[in-house]
Write a protein that holds these residues in place. Sequence first.
Motif, PDB file in Angstrom:
ATOM      1  N   GLU A  15       0.970  -1.415   0.005  1.00 36.96           N
ATOM      2  CA  GLU A  15      -0.021   0.109   0.016  1.00 36.96           C
ATOM      3  C   GLU A  15       0.786   1.328   0.016  1.00 36.96           C
ATOM      4  N   ASN A  19       2.683   1.414  -3.736  1.00 38.76           N
ATOM      5  CA  ASN A  19       1.639   2.203  -4.135  1.00 38.76           C
ATOM      6  C   ASN A  19       0.752   1.608  -5.007  1.00 38.76           C
ATOM      7  N   TYR A  20       0.311   0.394  -4.598  1.00 37.38           N
ATOM      8  CA  TYR A  20      -0.905  -0.395  -5.417  1.00 37.38           C
ATOM      9  C   TYR A  20      -2.106   0.231  -5.060  1.00 37.38           C
ATOM     10  N   SER A  21      -2.958   0.084  -6.104  1.00 37.35           N
ATOM     11  CA  SER A  21      -4.230   0.609  -5.819  1.00 37.35           C
ATOM     12  C   SER A  21      -5.091  -0.010  -4.984  1.00 37.35           C
ATOM     13  N   ASN A  23      -8.067  -1.320  -4.900  1.00 39.64           N
ATOM     14  CA  ASN A  23      -8.501  -2.734  -5.141  1.00 39.64           C
ATOM     15  C   ASN A  23      -7.415  -3.826  -5.230  1.00 39.64           C
ATOM     16  N   THR A  24      -6.452  -3.471  -5.481  1.00 42.31           N
ATOM     17  CA  THR A  24      -5.170  -4.631  -5.443  1.00 42.31           C
ATOM     18  C   THR A  24      -4.968  -4.799  -4.090  1.00 42.31           C
ATOM     19  N   GLU A 154     -12.815   1.414 -13.809  1.00 40.62           N
ATOM     20  CA  GLU A 154     -12.460   2.888 -13.835  1.00 40.62           C
ATOM     21  C   GLU A 154     -13.665   3.688 -14.021  1.00 40.62           C
ATOM     22  N   ASP A 173      -8.383   7.676 -13.880  1.00 36.77           N
ATOM     23  CA  ASP A 173      -7.487   7.060 -12.902  1.00 36.77           C
ATOM     24  C   ASP A 173      -7.404   5.851 -13.259  1.00 36.77           C
ATOM     25  N   LYS A 175      -5.113   1.590 -13.851  1.00 36.61           N
ATOM     26  CA  LYS A 175      -4.403   0.566 -13.070  1.00 36.61           C
ATOM     27  C   LYS A 175      -2.990   1.069 -12.516  1.00 36.61           C
ATOM     28  N   LYS A 177      -2.052   3.388 -10.456  1.00 39.44           N
ATOM     29  CA  LYS A 177      -2.205   4.813 -10.433  1.00 39.44           C
ATOM     30  C   LYS A 177      -1.828   5.758 -11.486  1.00 39.44           C
TER      31      LYS A 177
END
Length: 194
Positions: A15, A19-21, A23-24, A154, A173, A175, A177
Amino acid sequence: MQLHAAIDEFVLYIEIEKNYSVNTVTSYEYDLQLFLTFLTDHGCSTCLNEITKTQVRRFIQYLLGSLKQKPRSVNRKISSLKSFTKYCLKEQYLANDFTRGIESPKTDDKLPVYMTLTDLKHLFDYLEHTKSRFSMRNEIMFKLLAITGIRRSELVSSTWEQVDLINETIRIDGKGKRTNIAPSSTLNAASGIL
């Protein structure tokens, strides 16, 4: 180290540092918590260095058998476990990779079926002439999907702040980021072309 503590560390890592989204991160956390629950429910140790390949294989068997999950969904969970163990090895929380040699179940790779231009024209015509409560919203959503190439996720997460009426653009915005700018005038063009 206990599995639950390592999961917490891993989730923070993907996270904050990766810096994963959202949802991921949520998907990884869900997959790993499901594995933790499986081990707990089956009376297995949740000490990181006591987890075995056999337990991972039984987890996969449980997913496919008892939970009736599709191979593609199971493959995502295996991928989550492999990423997690790679992180734990790097951080020296784990001595041996309990996912090494674990293979993913085969999937039926179905090719996507695309709409033809004629099908798209019929869909747009139907949407333009429908008189329901959500007809305008549906028309705009389908045109955005077809014309801009925006992903469903998205589109669903889009907000009014992403629409710039002055410059006639939409900020997407995506996948990882990533941010893309699509001209909103493509909707007007779409109406004329199609």
